[in-house]
Design a protein around this motif. Structure first.
Motif, mmCIF file in Angstrom:
data_model
loop_
_atom_site.group_PDB
_atom_site.id
_atom_site.type_symbol
_atom_site.label_atom_id
_atom_site.label_comp_id
_atom_site.label_asym_id
_atom_site.label_seq_id
_atom_site.Cartn_x
_atom_site.Cartn_y
_atom_site.Cartn_z
ATOM 1 N N THR A 4 -11.555 -11.521 6.610
ATOM 2 C CA THR A 4 -11.483 -10.915 5.280
ATOM 3 C C THR A 4 -10.438 -9.804 5.269
ATOM 4 O OG1 THR A 4 -13.223 -9.323 5.804
ATOM 5 C CG2 THR A 4 -13.911 -11.339 4.672
ATOM 6 N N THR A 6 -9.691 -6.006 3.551
ATOM 7 C CA THR A 6 -10.134 -4.858 2.779
ATOM 8 C C THR A 6 -8.911 -4.393 2.005
ATOM 9 O OG1 THR A 6 -11.807 -4.211 4.377
ATOM 10 C CG2 THR A 6 -11.063 -2.524 2.872
ATOM 11 N N GLU A 8 -7.074 -1.741 -0.466
ATOM 12 C CA GLU A 8 -7.205 -0.298 -0.594
ATOM 13 C C GLU A 8 -6.101 0.328 -1.444
ATOM 14 O OE1 GLU A 8 -8.849 0.249 3.993
ATOM 15 O OE2 GLU A 8 -6.843 0.970 3.475
ATOM 16 N N ASP A 13 -8.697 4.462 0.006
ATOM 17 C CA ASP A 13 -9.951 4.184 -0.709
ATOM 18 C C ASP A 13 -10.077 2.685 -0.928
ATOM 19 O OD1 ASP A 13 -10.575 6.937 -0.967
ATOM 20 O OD2 ASP A 13 -9.248 7.074 -2.707
ATOM 21 N N VAL A 14 -11.223 2.130 -0.574
ATOM 22 C CA VAL A 14 -11.442 0.688 -0.703
ATOM 23 C C VAL A 14 -11.640 0.327 -2.168
ATOM 24 C CG1 VAL A 14 -12.952 -1.241 -0.098
ATOM 25 C CG2 VAL A 14 -12.417 0.506 1.609
ATOM 26 N N ILE A 15 -10.841 -0.610 -2.632
ATOM 27 C CA ILE A 15 -10.978 -1.153 -3.988
ATOM 28 C C ILE A 15 -11.971 -2.303 -3.957
ATOM 29 C CG2 ILE A 15 -9.774 -2.345 -5.852
ATOM 30 C CD1 ILE A 15 -7.252 -0.750 -5.001
ATOM 31 N N ARG A 16 -11.770 -3.207 -3.000
ATOM 32 C CA ARG A 16 -12.687 -4.339 -2.831
ATOM 33 C C ARG A 16 -12.325 -5.073 -1.550
ATOM 34 N NH1 ARG A 16 -10.322 -9.354 -4.569
ATOM 35 N NH2 ARG A 16 -8.377 -9.030 -5.697
ATOM 36 N N ARG A 17 -13.156 -6.046 -1.221
ATOM 37 C CA ARG A 17 -12.854 -6.950 -0.111
ATOM 38 C C ARG A 17 -12.491 -8.309 -0.683
ATOM 39 N NH1 ARG A 17 -15.635 -5.412 5.467
ATOM 40 N NH2 ARG A 17 -14.138 -6.970 6.097
ATOM 41 N N SER A 18 -11.697 -9.020 0.059
ATOM 42 C CA SER A 18 -11.319 -10.370 -0.357
ATOM 43 C C SER A 18 -12.486 -11.328 -0.132
ATOM 44 C CB SER A 18 -10.119 -10.855 0.462
ATOM 45 O OG SER A 18 -10.512 -11.127 1.805
ATOM 46 N N GLU A 19 -12.271 -12.546 -0.534
ATOM 47 C CA GLU A 19 -13.203 -13.610 -0.188
ATOM 48 C C GLU A 19 -13.148 -13.825 1.327
ATOM 49 O OE1 GLU A 19 -11.225 -17.714 -0.932
ATOM 50 O OE2 GLU A 19 -10.289 -16.342 -2.343
ATOM 51 N N ASP A 41 -2.853 -5.107 -9.686
ATOM 52 C CA ASP A 41 -4.241 -4.644 -9.838
ATOM 53 C C ASP A 41 -4.495 -3.287 -9.181
ATOM 54 O OD1 ASP A 41 -4.806 -6.958 -11.245
ATOM 55 O OD2 ASP A 41 -5.761 -7.969 -9.548
ATOM 56 N N VAL A 43 -3.724 -2.400 -5.884
ATOM 57 C CA VAL A 43 -3.889 -2.423 -4.431
ATOM 58 C C VAL A 43 -2.565 -2.010 -3.793
ATOM 59 C CG1 VAL A 43 -4.390 -3.872 -2.423
ATOM 60 C CG2 VAL A 43 -5.640 -4.236 -4.558
#
Length: 65
Positions: A4, A6, A8, A13-19, A41, A43
């Motif tokens: 995966t 991460t 940022e 700062d973490v925005i989201r994790r990938s699939e 977006d 990132v």
């Protein structure tokens, strides 16, 4: 184990994790195809993980860095 990303901000700062991806190659292909949309977006950088182990990063998604 799953691979995966991460995703940022430049500050880390973490925005989201990938699939989840089945292989490192699949994960790296995905980020190569998606980086333009990710930057749009908000990132700035990404870290690659195999399970909970960080493999590398942070990797900038901006061409000038």
């Amino acid at each position: 184990m799953a691979w995966t990303w991460t995703l940022e901000t430049a500050a880390g700062d973490v925005i989201r994790r990938s699939e989840d991806f089945e292989s490192r190659g699949d994960a790296e292909s995905w980020i190569g195809e998606a980086f333009g949309d990710l930057v749009t977006d908000g990132v700035d950088q990404a870290r690659l993980f195999e399970g909970e182990n960080e493999i590398y990063g942070p990797m900038s998604l901006h061409a000038d860095e």
